[in-house]
Write an enzyme that holds these catalytic residues in place. Structure first.
Site, short mmCIF file in Angstrom:
data_model
loop_
_atom_site.label_atom_id
_atom_site.label_comp_id
_atom_site.label_asym_id
_atom_site.label_seq_id
_atom_site.Cartn_x
_atom_site.Cartn_y
_atom_site.Cartn_z
N GLY A 42 -34.89 -19.30 3.29
CA GLY A 42 -33.59 -19.81 3.74
C GLY A 42 -32.48 -19.25 2.87
O GLY A 42 -32.65 -18.24 2.17
N ILE A 85 -30.84 -20.14 0.11
CA ILE A 85 -30.97 -20.03 -1.35
C ILE A 85 -32.05 -19.01 -1.72
O ILE A 85 -31.85 -18.16 -2.59
CB ILE A 85 -31.26 -21.41 -1.97
CG1 ILE A 85 -30.03 -22.32 -1.81
CG2 ILE A 85 -31.63 -21.28 -3.46
CD1 ILE A 85 -30.24 -23.76 -2.22
N THR A 118 -37.33 -24.87 -7.30
CA THR A 118 -35.93 -25.31 -7.35
C THR A 118 -35.58 -26.10 -6.09
O THR A 118 -34.41 -26.29 -5.78
CB THR A 118 -34.94 -24.12 -7.47
OG1 THR A 118 -35.22 -23.21 -6.40
CG2 THR A 118 -35.06 -23.43 -8.81
N ARG A 170 -37.42 -29.41 -4.10
CA ARG A 170 -37.53 -30.84 -4.38
C ARG A 170 -38.91 -31.08 -4.98
O ARG A 170 -39.89 -30.48 -4.53
CB ARG A 170 -37.38 -31.67 -3.10
CG ARG A 170 -35.96 -31.78 -2.56
CD ARG A 170 -35.06 -32.64 -3.44
NE ARG A 170 -33.72 -32.81 -2.88
CZ ARG A 170 -32.68 -32.02 -3.17
NH1 ARG A 170 -32.84 -31.01 -4.00
NH2 ARG A 170 -31.49 -32.25 -2.64
N GLU A 187 -39.03 -37.65 -10.32
CA GLU A 187 -37.71 -37.59 -10.93
C GLU A 187 -37.01 -38.95 -10.87
O GLU A 187 -37.08 -39.59 -9.83
CB GLU A 187 -36.91 -36.59 -10.08
CG GLU A 187 -35.95 -35.74 -10.81
CD GLU A 187 -35.38 -34.68 -9.86
OE1 GLU A 187 -36.14 -33.78 -9.46
OE2 GLU A 187 -34.21 -34.79 -9.51
N HIS A 203 -32.93 -30.92 -12.91
CA HIS A 203 -32.35 -30.77 -11.57
C HIS A 203 -30.90 -30.25 -11.65
O HIS A 203 -29.98 -30.82 -11.09
CB HIS A 203 -32.37 -32.12 -10.82
CG HIS A 203 -32.24 -31.97 -9.32
ND1 HIS A 203 -32.84 -32.81 -8.43
CD2 HIS A 203 -31.54 -31.08 -8.57
CE1 HIS A 203 -32.53 -32.45 -7.19
NE2 HIS A 203 -31.74 -31.40 -7.26
N ILE A 204 -30.76 -29.13 -12.39
CA ILE A 204 -29.42 -28.56 -12.58
C ILE A 204 -29.20 -27.34 -11.69
O ILE A 204 -28.20 -26.63 -11.86
CB ILE A 204 -29.17 -28.15 -14.05
CG1 ILE A 204 -30.28 -27.22 -14.55
CG2 ILE A 204 -29.01 -29.37 -14.94
CD1 ILE A 204 -29.90 -26.43 -15.80
N GLY A 205 -30.14 -27.09 -10.76
CA GLY A 205 -30.01 -25.89 -9.93
C GLY A 205 -28.60 -25.68 -9.41
O GLY A 205 -27.98 -24.64 -9.63
P1 NAD Z 1 -32.20 -23.68 4.15
O1 NAD Z 1 -32.32 -24.66 5.25
O2 NAD Z 1 -31.22 -22.56 4.28
O3 NAD Z 1 -33.63 -22.99 3.88
C1 NAD Z 1 -34.82 -23.68 3.90
C2 NAD Z 1 -35.84 -22.82 4.64
O4 NAD Z 1 -37.12 -23.42 4.52
C3 NAD Z 1 -35.55 -22.69 6.14
O5 NAD Z 1 -35.40 -21.32 6.46
C4 NAD Z 1 -36.78 -23.31 6.79
O6 NAD Z 1 -37.15 -22.67 7.99
C5 NAD Z 1 -37.82 -23.13 5.72
N1 NAD Z 1 -38.96 -24.02 5.86
C6 NAD Z 1 -38.99 -25.32 6.21
N2 NAD Z 1 -40.25 -25.78 6.21
C7 NAD Z 1 -41.04 -24.76 5.83
C8 NAD Z 1 -42.44 -24.63 5.63
N3 NAD Z 1 -43.26 -25.65 5.84
N4 NAD Z 1 -42.91 -23.43 5.24
C9 NAD Z 1 -42.07 -22.38 5.05
N5 NAD Z 1 -40.73 -22.45 5.23
C10 NAD Z 1 -40.23 -23.62 5.61
O7 NAD Z 1 -31.95 -24.53 2.83
P2 NAD Z 1 -31.35 -24.02 1.45
O8 NAD Z 1 -29.87 -24.25 1.45
O9 NAD Z 1 -31.85 -22.67 1.15
O10 NAD Z 1 -31.95 -25.10 0.44
C11 NAD Z 1 -33.34 -25.26 0.28
C12 NAD Z 1 -33.60 -26.55 -0.46
O11 NAD Z 1 -33.25 -26.39 -1.83
C13 NAD Z 1 -32.74 -27.74 0.00
O12 NAD Z 1 -33.34 -28.40 1.09
C14 NAD Z 1 -32.65 -28.60 -1.23
O13 NAD Z 1 -33.62 -29.62 -1.18
C15 NAD Z 1 -32.97 -27.66 -2.38
N6 NAD Z 1 -31.83 -27.53 -3.31
C16 NAD Z 1 -32.03 -27.81 -4.62
C17 NAD Z 1 -31.01 -27.68 -5.54
C18 NAD Z 1 -31.23 -27.95 -7.00
O14 NAD Z 1 -30.29 -28.40 -7.67
N7 NAD Z 1 -32.39 -27.66 -7.54
C19 NAD Z 1 -29.74 -27.27 -5.10
C20 NAD Z 1 -29.55 -26.99 -3.75
C21 NAD Z 1 -30.60 -27.12 -2.86
#
Ligand code: NAD
Length: 347
Positions: free
Chosen positions: A172, A174, A254, A256, A285, A303-305
């Site tokens: 996705g 990130i 990074t 959940r 967490e 959780h500072i990503g």
């Molecule tokens: P996004 O929706 O752009 O990307 C997530 C991708 O995962 C999608 O392309 C989806 O098709 C894919 N996916 C879903 N289920 C799957 C599976 N079973 N197998 C393979 N791929 C699968 O989301 P994003 O903006 O890239 O963010 C991803 C996650 O990162 C968020 O949902 C959030 O929980 C987490 N995040 C964490 C922090 C942090 O501080 N650590 C910050 C921002 C986001």
């Protein structure tokens, strides 16, 4: 009577103050009573806010007392509500299906934290190859003998990411940034995705698709987990996945915490099957695994990503601009999640 009424969860914006002033000219803001979840639910039952059109949440860290936004809570919202616009990319506190079933659109603030989160992922990837946490522990011991011992130990263990394979679980927004930056370290990209990414993304990353999650596990020198947390991704990384990983390989999370079965990860690290791990998020967490705390080859962060000022500025902008588009200007949402609704003004 013009102005939409907006229920605000938690604090007002603190960065985009010009935008916030303009926003308040166009919308009437009402603060939610979030002294407790029960108090909030009672305030909805009592119709204390009257009819309101939208809900906004400007920061990830405030306005959380109402969570979880489950069916029971959502059923208390007045029928006037058309939009929930929230800070953050994750939305695991919300029953999106139940919200959409009430005719309420949802917008997150994805994109705002992509730079920050992918930067931390690269930091963790580097840490798992070069054992920087162990080195820092050695330096912070203040003991010259430990300093020398740690230095010597690391000379036999550290590896370069250059030429190694990064296994991307999810590709996705990130993860695409993580992969792009990892290529600057000379890494090769393999990915597993449930929603095929655009051809040009795959091409620019020179990425190879794995046909299954286990195939990805087998090929990666370091796995990077970046999928949303939901029923289908609970313990997506389980003991079978970890067993399929190469001996001496690494994993970084990074996304959940509960996407990884933490007990299985601890076992894989204790047995030495996995070399190291970098975890920004944790299954329980804010509790961090006692076993992981003891492991010097594991890098742990709080959780500072996404946590950089630029992210929070972006959250505020997106929450306001989504609300303006949808409730004031008759336009589609910029960052909708779930069922797509047209602006109520456009129908
Ligand atoms: P996004 O929706 O752009 O990307 C997530 C991708 O995962 C999608 O392309 C989806 O098709 C894919 N996916 C879903 N289920 C799957 C599976 N079973 N197998 C393979 N791929 C699968 O989301 P994003 O903006 O890239 O963010 C991803 C996650 O990162 C968020 O949902 C959030 O929980 C987490 N995040 C964490 C922090 C942090 O501080 N650590 C910050 C921002 C986001």
């Amino acid at each position: 009577n013009g102005k939409p009424r907006i229920l605000m969860l938690g604090d007002a914006p603190i960065y985009q103050l010009e935008h916030w002033n303009a926003f308040q000219q166009r919308a009437e803001i009402v603060s939610a009573d979030l002294s407790s979840r029960d108090a909030f639910m009672q305030s909805l039952r009592d119709n204390r806010y009257g009819a309101f059109d939208g809900i906004v949440k400007f920061a990830v860290e405030t306005g959380n007392a109402a969570s979880p936004w489950n069916q029971e809570l959502i059923s208390l919202l007045p029928p006037s509500v058309k939009l929930f616009a929230a800070a953050g990319a994750g939305f695991d506190y919300l029953d999106l299906t139940a919200l959409n079933a009430r005719g309420i659109a949802f917008a997150n603030s994805r994109g705002a934290g992509d730079t920050a989160t992918s930067d931390i992922a690269l930091f963790l990837i580097l840490a798992t190859f070069r054992l920087t946490t162990y080195a820092e522990w050695g330096a912070r011991s203040g003991d010259p003998q430990i300093f020398d011992e740690v230095h010597l130990d690391i000379t036999r263990k550290a590896r370069n990411p250059n030429g190694k394979t990064l296994g991307c679980v999810g590709l996705g927004a990130i993860q695409r940034e993580i992969a792009r930056k990892a290529k600057a370290f000379g890494m090769h990209i393999v990915y597993y995705e449930v929603a095929p990414p655009p051809e040009e993304v795959v091409r620019s990353l020179e990425a190879r698709r794995a046909d299954s999650l286990l195939e990805l596990a087998r090929e990666a020198d370091c796995v990077s987990v970046s999928v949303p947390y939901m029923d289908s991704t609970h313990h997506l990384i389980d003991s079978a996945f970890l067993a399929a990983m190469q001996p001496g390989s690494r994993i970084v999370n990074t996304a959940r915490g509960p996407v990884i079965d933490e007990a299985a990860l601890v076992a894989a690290l204790q047995s030495g099957h996995l070399f190291s791990a970098g975890l920004d998020v944790h299954e329980f967490e804010p509790r961090v695994s006692e076993e992981l705390i003891q492991m010097k080859q594991v890098t742990l962060t709080t959780h500072i990503g996404g946590v950089a000022q630029e992210t929070y500025e972006g959250f505020e902008t997106l929450v306001m601009s989504n609300t303006e588009r949808f409730l004031l200007d008759g336009q589609a949402l910029e960052t909708p999640v779930g069922k797509q609704f047209p602006s109520p003004l456009s129908t």
